[in-house]
Write a protein that holds these residues in place. Sequence first.
Motif, mmCIF file in Angstrom:
data_model
loop_
_atom_site.group_PDB
_atom_site.id
_atom_site.type_symbol
_atom_site.label_atom_id
_atom_site.label_comp_id
_atom_site.label_asym_id
_atom_site.label_seq_id
_atom_site.Cartn_x
_atom_site.Cartn_y
_atom_site.Cartn_z
ATOM 1 N N PHE A 55 2.013 -56.202 17.171
ATOM 2 C CA PHE A 55 1.553 -57.313 16.338
ATOM 3 C C PHE A 55 2.724 -57.914 15.559
ATOM 4 C CE2 PHE A 55 -2.928 -56.904 16.907
ATOM 5 C CZ PHE A 55 -3.191 -55.549 17.050
ATOM 6 N N ILE A 115 2.580 -59.825 12.221
ATOM 7 C CA ILE A 115 1.486 -60.027 11.265
ATOM 8 C C ILE A 115 1.998 -60.022 9.827
ATOM 9 C CG2 ILE A 115 0.864 -57.560 11.409
ATOM 10 C CD1 ILE A 115 -2.110 -58.516 11.013
ATOM 11 N N LYS A 153 -5.328 -59.231 12.641
ATOM 12 C CA LYS A 153 -5.314 -59.566 14.056
ATOM 13 C C LYS A 153 -5.901 -58.408 14.849
ATOM 14 C CE LYS A 153 -1.321 -62.695 14.186
ATOM 15 N NZ LYS A 153 0.002 -62.965 14.808
ATOM 16 N N ASN A 196 -6.260 -56.827 18.996
ATOM 17 C CA ASN A 196 -5.909 -56.894 20.398
ATOM 18 C C ASN A 196 -6.507 -55.664 21.074
ATOM 19 O OD1 ASN A 196 -4.852 -57.258 22.899
ATOM 20 N ND2 ASN A 196 -2.704 -57.039 22.302
#
Lengths: 108, 114
Positions: free
Chosen positions: A47, A49, A54, A56
Motif C-alpha cells: 500500500f 497510504i 485502502k 486489497n
Amino acid sequence: GIQVEQSPPDLILQEGANSTLRCNFSDSVNNLQWFHQNPWGQLINLFYIPSGTKQNGRLSATTVATERYSLLYISSSQTTDSGVYFCAVKASYGKLTFGQGTILTVHP
Amino acid sequence: EAGVAQSPRYKIIEKRQSVAFWCNPISGHATLYWYQQILGQGPKLLIQFQNNGVVDDSQLPKDRFSAERLKGVDSTLKIQPAKLEDSAVYLCASSLDSGNTEAFFGQGTRLTVV
C-alpha cells in the motif's frame, strides 16, 4: 530524523487467523508505504497510504496521520503471507525511512 | 511496465576487494535510491539521486563507497575496499520524484564479503 517503530516484532499465527500490524512514526509524513519482503529478499509494494484507508483483497491498511500511526490488517492469513512486513515513511522531501519490520510466520 | 532492474543478484568477494552494483530504474522515474539492508534490520538509505544530482548521501561511508548516476538514468554503486561488515543486501529503488510518490524496489544484490 524521523523515527519509525513497528510492532509486534514477531507474530506467529495459524492459517486462517487475522492479524494487525502497527507502525508509529515521530513526525508528520507525506508518504507512507507498507511492504512485504518475500523469502528471496524482494520488497513487494502493498500500500501507498499517507492517509485514509485502502483495501486489497485480504489486506487492508489505515493511516491516521494526525495521530502518527498506521495499521496493516491481514485477514484469513495464508502460509504465503509469511515474511517480513515493513512500514516506510517520508516527511516532506526527506528520505524514505524504514522501521525494523514485523516478522510474520503463518503455520498450516 | 518493466520494474527496477539490478545486477548481479549475488556476489561473493574477499575483504579488501572491490565490487560494483548496477541499477536501472523504472522509465521516467527521476528519483533513484540505494539502500543497504543488513540481516535482521530494516533497509537504510545510502544515497538518493534526483536526476543526476545527489539529494542525500549523509549515511554513505564515503571513504569506501561511491555512487554515480551520470546521465540521470541508470546508476552504479561501488565499494572499494570491501570490509566484512559490508555483507548485506543492496537494494535499488526509484520513484517519479522525491516528493509524495510511491517508491518501487528491485530484487536486490546479496553481497557476501569473506
